[in-house]
Enzyme design. Sequence first.
Site, short mmCIF file in Angstrom:
data_model
loop_
_atom_site.label_atom_id
_atom_site.label_comp_id
_atom_site.label_asym_id
_atom_site.label_seq_id
_atom_site.Cartn_x
_atom_site.Cartn_y
_atom_site.Cartn_z
N VAL A 71 0.81 -1.21 0.00
CA VAL A 71 0.00 0.00 0.00
C VAL A 71 0.85 1.27 0.00
CG1 VAL A 71 -0.21 0.31 2.51
CG2 VAL A 71 -2.13 0.93 1.02
N TYR A 72 2.15 1.16 0.25
CA TYR A 72 3.00 2.35 0.23
C TYR A 72 3.11 2.87 -1.20
CZ TYR A 72 4.65 1.03 4.95
OH TYR A 72 4.75 0.71 6.28
N SER A 73 2.45 3.98 -1.45
CA SER A 73 2.44 4.62 -2.77
C SER A 73 2.00 3.64 -3.86
CB SER A 73 3.82 5.20 -3.10
OG SER A 73 4.16 6.19 -2.15
N GLY A 74 1.01 2.82 -3.54
CA GLY A 74 0.42 1.93 -4.54
C GLY A 74 1.40 0.94 -5.14
#
Length: 345
Positions: free
Chosen positions: A61-64
Amino acid sequence: MEYRTLGRSGLKVPVLSFGTGTFGGSGPLFGAWGNTGVKEACRLVDICLEAGVNLFDTADVYSGGASEEVLGAAVKGRRDRVLISTKAGLPMGDGPNDAGSSRLRLIRSVEDALKRLGTDHIDIFQLHAFDAFTPVEEVLATLDTLVRDGKIRYAGVSNFSGWQIMKSLAVAEKNGWPRYVANQVYYSLVGRDYEWDLMPLGADQGIGALVWSPLGWGRLTGKIRRGASLPEGSRLHETAGFGPPVDDDHLFKVVDVLEEVSRETGKTVPQVALNWLLQRPTVSSVIMGARNEDQLRQNLGAVGWSLSGEQIGRLDAASAVTAPYPHFPYRRQEGFALLNPPLAG
């Protein structure tokens, strides 16, 4: 660099690890943290490895997924020298199966992470949040399959409550499935809730803490002081609403003592705050973040020395808060304390 076993496992991890939330940063949260590209990421990885820091933490989920991609590029050609920790479970899209820990979602998440990271295995795979809609048996059976397939080495959790972890451990033991050995938790001098339930659980069940946001969501950087406004450029301007709240009076009480100890030791405020965490029970590794080389080198200065018992006691006292029920009798009343001595604080 000191290395510790990760919970009740045979895996050795450095007491400081590197969080890559700034890698490829985009969006209102991660973009405010930083936007480290591949070239700078390679340099930060170089510095970490020179210092003995070989564990790098990320999440889908970190920057997609961009954080995983940049990390994968930065460790290319030296994968055998590093440990990679990643997480999955939070939403990665708007579809009905784009969040959670179902068998479909976990297998897809691991496959996608392996592609982004450019590797064939994940050393530590953690569930980013508890999924109340998926049976625990389904989650653990899927993790067992992923371990047997060689796609993940160790399993852990993040942002779980105590009962959620214990239920999972009981199911794992009953079925002979892999037990969680890591718990990625928020823990700092201005956020000690970890100590009420999760720390005793970790000590009893052999689960090592991987500490995130050890500087209290940027509050313990040494730049925030009593009577002064937030410094220009502080990420708290944009991200305070995302992180755990901290009462101002409590924060400044802690910061005052941190500054005293900083002057006594000749160390920076962040180094003192990180070193305090390294003395706490169950902590296997503290995940440090850095937007640039200077921040990283400063954080690395948190190891190789120790606070005195007297200094730890002052920091403990300044950061202590009244424990919630049913914990406060065990801390404040003699009869309860005799039966339940505290692990810390």
